[in-house]
Design a protein around this motif. Structure first.
Motif, PDB file in Angstrom:
ATOM      1  N   GLY A  61       0.814  -1.211   0.000  1.00  0.00           N
ATOM      2  CA  GLY A  61       0.000   0.000   0.000  1.00  0.00           C
ATOM      3  C   GLY A  61       0.842   1.253   0.000  1.00  0.00           C
ATOM      4  O   GLY A  61       2.064   1.222   0.226  1.00  0.00           O
ATOM      5  N   ASP A  62       0.194   2.374  -0.259  1.00  0.00           N
ATOM      6  CA  ASP A  62       0.872   3.663  -0.328  1.00  0.00           C
ATOM      7  C   ASP A  62       1.169   4.184   1.074  1.00  0.00           C
ATOM      8  O   ASP A  62       0.270   4.245   1.920  1.00  0.00           O
ATOM      9  N   TYR A  63       2.418   4.600   1.311  1.00  0.00           N
ATOM     10  CA  TYR A  63       2.787   5.025   2.664  1.00  0.00           C
ATOM     11  C   TYR A  63       2.047   6.287   3.083  1.00  0.00           C
ATOM     12  O   TYR A  63       1.671   6.426   4.252  1.00  0.00           O
ATOM     13  N   ARG A  64       1.825   7.211   2.157  1.00  0.00           N
ATOM     14  CA  ARG A  64       1.158   8.459   2.564  1.00  0.00           C
ATOM     15  C   ARG A  64      -0.299   8.209   2.943  1.00  0.00           C
ATOM     16  O   ARG A  64      -0.846   8.909   3.791  1.00  0.00           O
ATOM     17  N   GLU A  65      -0.939   7.217   2.328  1.00  0.00           N
ATOM     18  CA  GLU A  65      -2.293   6.855   2.770  1.00  0.00           C
ATOM     19  C   GLU A  65      -2.247   6.192   4.145  1.00  0.00           C
ATOM     20  O   GLU A  65      -3.181   6.330   4.933  1.00  0.00           O
ATOM     21  N   PHE A  66      -1.171   5.463   4.423  1.00  0.00           N
ATOM     22  CA  PHE A  66      -0.974   4.902   5.759  1.00  0.00           C
ATOM     23  C   PHE A  66      -0.701   6.016   6.772  1.00  0.00           C
ATOM     24  O   PHE A  66      -1.191   5.971   7.915  1.00  0.00           O
ATOM     25  N   LEU A 125      -8.141  20.090  11.926  1.00  0.00           N
ATOM     26  CA  LEU A 125      -8.410  18.839  11.219  1.00  0.00           C
ATOM     27  C   LEU A 125      -8.752  19.110   9.761  1.00  0.00           C
ATOM     28  O   LEU A 125      -8.328  18.361   8.862  1.00  0.00           O
ATOM     29  N   ALA A 126      -9.489  20.190   9.500  1.00  0.00           N
ATOM     30  CA  ALA A 126      -9.831  20.537   8.118  1.00  0.00           C
ATOM     31  C   ALA A 126      -8.572  20.854   7.314  1.00  0.00           C
ATOM     32  O   ALA A 126      -8.445  20.438   6.150  1.00  0.00           O
ATOM     33  N   VAL A 127      -7.637  21.577   7.927  1.00  0.00           N
ATOM     34  CA  VAL A 127      -6.372  21.883   7.244  1.00  0.00           C
ATOM     35  C   VAL A 127      -5.610  20.602   6.934  1.00  0.00           C
ATOM     36  O   VAL A 127      -5.051  20.428   5.846  1.00  0.00           O
ATOM     37  N   MET A 128      -5.597  19.657   7.888  1.00  0.00           N
ATOM     38  CA  MET A 128      -4.891  18.405   7.673  1.00  0.00           C
ATOM     39  C   MET A 128      -5.557  17.570   6.575  1.00  0.00           C
ATOM     40  O   MET A 128      -4.872  16.887   5.807  1.00  0.00           O
ATOM     41  N   VAL A 129      -6.870  17.604   6.491  1.00  0.00           N
ATOM     42  CA  VAL A 129      -7.572  16.869   5.428  1.00  0.00           C
ATOM     43  C   VAL A 129      -7.195  17.445   4.067  1.00  0.00           C
ATOM     44  O   VAL A 129      -6.918  16.695   3.110  1.00  0.00           O
ATOM     45  N   LEU A 133      -5.350  15.379   1.122  1.00  0.00           N
ATOM     46  CA  LEU A 133      -5.842  15.274  -0.251  1.00  0.00           C
ATOM     47  C   LEU A 133      -4.779  15.736  -1.242  1.00  0.00           C
ATOM     48  O   LEU A 133      -4.632  15.166  -2.332  1.00  0.00           O
ATOM     49  N   ALA A 134      -4.011  16.759  -0.848  1.00  0.00           N
ATOM     50  CA  ALA A 134      -2.971  17.284  -1.737  1.00  0.00           C
ATOM     51  C   ALA A 134      -1.832  16.294  -1.953  1.00  0.00           C
ATOM     52  O   ALA A 134      -1.223  16.268  -3.027  1.00  0.00           O
ATOM     53  N   GLY A 136      -2.177  12.991  -1.837  1.00  0.00           N
ATOM     54  CA  GLY A 136      -2.660  11.740  -2.412  1.00  0.00           C
ATOM     55  C   GLY A 136      -3.512  10.877  -1.517  1.00  0.00           C
ATOM     56  O   GLY A 136      -3.954   9.797  -1.924  1.00  0.00           O
ATOM     57  N   TRP A 137      -3.796  11.328  -0.294  1.00  0.00           N
ATOM     58  CA  TRP A 137      -4.649  10.533   0.600  1.00  0.00           C
ATOM     59  C   TRP A 137      -6.098  10.603   0.139  1.00  0.00           C
ATOM     60  O   TRP A 137      -6.572  11.652  -0.308  1.00  0.00           O
ATOM     61  N   ARG A 138      -6.807   9.494   0.271  1.00  0.00           N
ATOM     62  CA  ARG A 138      -8.240   9.450  -0.037  1.00  0.00           C
ATOM     63  C   ARG A 138      -8.937   8.525   0.961  1.00  0.00           C
ATOM     64  O   ARG A 138      -8.308   7.630   1.525  1.00  0.00           O
ATOM     65  N   PHE A 139     -10.231   8.731   1.186  1.00  0.00           N
ATOM     66  CA  PHE A 139     -11.008   7.743   1.938  1.00  0.00           C
ATOM     67  C   PHE A 139     -11.785   6.910   0.923  1.00  0.00           C
ATOM     68  O   PHE A 139     -12.236   7.416  -0.103  1.00  0.00           O
TER      69      PHE A 139
END
Length: 267
Positions: A61-66, A125-129, A133-134, A136-139
């Protein structure tokens, strides 16, 4: 009955007054807010791009998503420092004593601080989301499970801010923030935030898995559908239950302690 509702309305009004006071203080000092918001973004860039290539996830898996669910939770944990500094600063400057001399609800000061800090945490939390997203993280599990994950993150923040309020009232010295950081940083790093616990020595992995932060991180990874370690222990298998239980226990312990400490100041 009428008297009870009258006291409740008085307490709510006083709580909102203190909340507005704390929010106004932040508006008048935007640099403090900006620095607090940019620090976790810097951590994401550092770990995601500088060190992430050296981390191989056991299940792939992708580390940044982790990484991002861990960073969401760590941001909630680090909010304890902001709460501690604000409460201890008010105590040291005599602001808390002035509040206590006023005809206001005994719980309004600590409750108002908790509401203001929680609202500030929503912004963080909104800033971190947006940052996630920037990079490459996605839910991947739908909006309902994502909202449940964000709810668990804010529940962790609510628990941490009550701990911070209590410590700030007990210590009453903002210069002790460094000591607070010495306690908080190991909690953040001895967890599953940056690496899977199975890459650690066995004794340290056990500590990391039972860390309250790890429970929230594992739970939100599952709810977001992001890569994470295989559930190979009781803590990992019951991460969502523990992500609810740990914060609720902390709130049940430290919210009454903080309120009682405020009422007993200088007695």
């Amino acid at each position: 009955m009428t008297a009870m509702f009258g006291r409740l309305g008085w307490a709510v009004a006083d709580t909102w007054t203190i909340t507005r006071r704390d929010l106004t203080h932040w508006v008048n000092q935007p640099a403090q807010i900006v620095i607090g918001l940019l620090f976790p973004v810097m951590i994401v860039l550092m770990f995601g791009y500088l060190f992430g290539g050296a981390v191989a996830l056991p299940g792939g898996g992708d580390y940044r998503e982790f990484l991002m669910p861990g960073m969401f939770a760590m941001t909630m944990l680090f909010g304890i420092e902001t709460t501690f500094a604000a409460v201890a600063g008010d105590a040291a400057k005599g602001v808390t004593d002035r509040f206590r001399s006023m005809p206001m609800s005994g719980s309004a000061v600590v409750a108002g601080r908790s509401v203001a800090d929680l609202l500030n945490s929503v912004l963080g939390l909104a800033v971190m989301v947006i940052c996630g997203l920037a990079v490459g993280w996605r839910f991947h599990e739908g909006a309902g499970r994502a909202l449940a994950a964000f709810g668990l993150l804010l529940l962790l923040r609510l628990a941490m801010l009550w701990v911070g309020i209590w410590l700030g009232l007990v210590v009453g010295r903002p210069e002790m923030l460094t000591a607070m950081q010495i306690l908080v940083w190991p909690l953040a790093f001895v967890s599953n935030t940056f690496v899977p616990p199975e890459t650690m020595p066995a004794w340290l992995a056990a500590v990391a898995e039972w860390n309250p932060l790890s429970a929230t991180v594992a739970a939100v990874r599952d709810l977001f559908g992001n890569p994470g370690p295989a559930a190979a222990s009781f803590a990992a298998e019951h991460a969502i239950a523990l992500a609810l239980a740990w914060p609720l226990v902390l709130i049940a312990v430290f919210a009454p302690l903080a309120t009682r400490r405020y009422r007993d100041l200088n007695r």
